[in-house]
Design a protein around this motif. Structure first.
Motif, short mmCIF file in Angstrom:
data_model
loop_
_atom_site.label_atom_id
_atom_site.label_comp_id
_atom_site.label_asym_id
_atom_site.label_seq_id
_atom_site.Cartn_x
_atom_site.Cartn_y
_atom_site.Cartn_z
N UNK A 1 66.78 9.52 23.97
CA UNK A 1 68.13 9.90 23.88
C UNK A 1 68.68 11.28 24.19
N UNK A 2 67.68 12.22 23.97
CA UNK A 2 68.12 13.64 24.44
C UNK A 2 67.87 13.80 25.84
N UNK A 3 66.72 13.44 26.46
CA UNK A 3 66.20 14.01 27.61
C UNK A 3 66.91 13.02 28.77
N UNK A 4 67.11 11.72 28.38
CA UNK A 4 67.41 10.83 29.50
C UNK A 4 68.91 11.29 30.12
N UNK A 5 69.73 12.12 29.52
CA UNK A 5 71.07 12.70 30.12
C UNK A 5 70.75 14.27 30.59
N UNK A 6 69.67 14.81 30.52
CA UNK A 6 69.48 16.15 30.67
C UNK A 6 68.64 16.45 31.97
N UNK A 7 68.77 17.30 32.65
CA UNK A 7 67.67 17.84 33.77
C UNK A 7 66.61 18.62 33.25
N UNK A 8 65.65 18.60 33.92
CA UNK A 8 64.55 19.64 33.53
C UNK A 8 65.04 20.95 33.52
N UNK A 9 65.83 21.22 34.18
CA UNK A 9 66.35 22.66 34.27
C UNK A 9 67.46 22.98 32.94
N UNK A 10 67.88 21.94 32.66
CA UNK A 10 68.91 21.92 31.32
C UNK A 10 67.98 22.22 30.02
N UNK A 11 66.61 21.47 30.03
CA UNK A 11 65.96 21.77 29.13
C UNK A 11 65.11 22.95 28.90
N UNK A 12 64.68 23.31 30.21
CA UNK A 12 63.98 24.62 30.13
C UNK A 12 64.91 25.79 29.96
N UNK A 13 66.21 25.79 30.47
CA UNK A 13 67.10 26.88 29.86
C UNK A 13 67.15 26.90 28.63
N UNK A 14 67.35 25.89 27.94
CA UNK A 14 67.69 25.81 26.54
C UNK A 14 66.27 26.35 25.69
N UNK B 1 71.05 22.31 23.41
CA UNK B 1 70.48 20.93 23.97
C UNK B 1 71.40 19.76 23.31
N UNK B 2 71.78 19.90 22.10
CA UNK B 2 72.58 18.75 21.43
C UNK B 2 74.14 18.93 22.25
N UNK B 3 74.41 20.28 22.48
CA UNK B 3 75.82 20.24 22.85
C UNK B 3 75.86 19.71 24.39
N UNK B 4 74.83 19.87 25.01
CA UNK B 4 75.08 19.31 26.37
C UNK B 4 74.42 17.51 26.46
N UNK B 5 73.90 17.37 25.47
CA UNK B 5 73.66 15.86 25.62
C UNK B 5 74.89 15.08 24.92
N UNK B 6 75.68 15.61 23.98
CA UNK B 6 76.72 15.38 23.54
C UNK B 6 77.80 15.29 24.50
#
Length: 243
Positions: A197-210, A223-228
């Motif tokens: 549920x977290x990674x399916x709507x985030x890009x690798x860059x989103x995760x890396x930056x966080x 991470x949660x702000x972007x996912x939500x």
């Protein structure tokens, strides 16, 4: 008793998301024991929540002492035991005897400069190191099998109607197969365990930056702000860990 150390810092969070009626994820963060876990339950109704919660409850009861190898053996035995419980004793006495009750699991065990990631299913483990993001785990789902065994491209495999169907999970079959990665931790590393549920709507860059942020709490908050801020169709869970 082997020294785990108190140098680990972590932050954990789980959220129902915007669509699901209940949260079937479970998280565990015990930095003082070098132990973290994310489980994503499946089965509908209360089955998924029960399965993920059972994994956490059983893992918490494991002995704290011993070498990392001893702890890994304890974890494997524990998950095999939970797999039998979910597959037989609990499921067969449920309201619907043919109902599914299971859960993905991804765990991190750490001691000194050594860490072990253990998983079954499509919950993931990530390592951020020196500005680069690495996926420690490999999804146990049909999409991954199509890529590996039939040499389909990720785009082709993703178009399959059952692409996200799990091929492994705790409680899904009589024989539980766990994958394990053993690696060395270095100063400056950041690790994350999360449900799909977290990674399916985030890009690798989103995760890396966080994960590049200076604290586990700030990383988790971003991470949660972007996912939500997206569709958040599934439950969302993550643990961010730093030595």
């Amino acid at each position: 008793m082997a020294e785990v150390g108190t140098r680990w810092k972590s932050a954990a969070r789980t959220d129902r998301g915007k669509v699901r009626a209940r949260n079937e994820d479970a998280v565990l963060a015990l930095p003082e024991r070098g132990l973290w876990l994310v489980a994503d339950g499946m089965g509908g109704h209360q089955n998924g929540a029960l399965a993920s919660r059972l994994i956490v409850e059983e893992i918490v009861e494991l002995p704290e002492g011993g070498s990392l190898d001893d702890r890994l053996l304890d974890v494997r035995d524990c998950l095999y035991r939970v797999n039998r419980l979910l597959g037989h004793e609990i499921t067969m006495t449920a309201d619907k005897p043919d109902s599914i009750m299971g859960s993905t699991v991804v765990m991190l065990l750490a001691q000194g400069e050594r860490a072990i990631c253990v998983w079954a299913g499509d919950s993931r483990g990530y390592l951020w190191r020196s500005g680069k993001l690495y996926q420690l785990s490999r999804d146990h789902c049909l999409m991954q099998e199509l890529i590996q065994e039939q040499q389909l491209s990720p785009a082709e495999a993703a178009s399959h109607p059952s692409a996200r169907a799990l091929t492994r999970a705790v409680g899904a079959s009589d024989d539980l197969l766990l994958d394990i990665v053993d690696f060395t931790i270095y100063p400056g590393d950041t690790l994350m365990l999360c449900s799909d549920g977290l990674y399916q709507d985030l890009s690798r860059d989103d995760i890396s930056d966080a994960l590049s942020l200076e604290s586990t709490e700030r990383a988790l908050h971003r991470l949660f702000r972007q996912a939500l801020s997206g569709p958040a169709r599934d439950n969302i869970s993550a643990v961010v860990i730093r030595p």
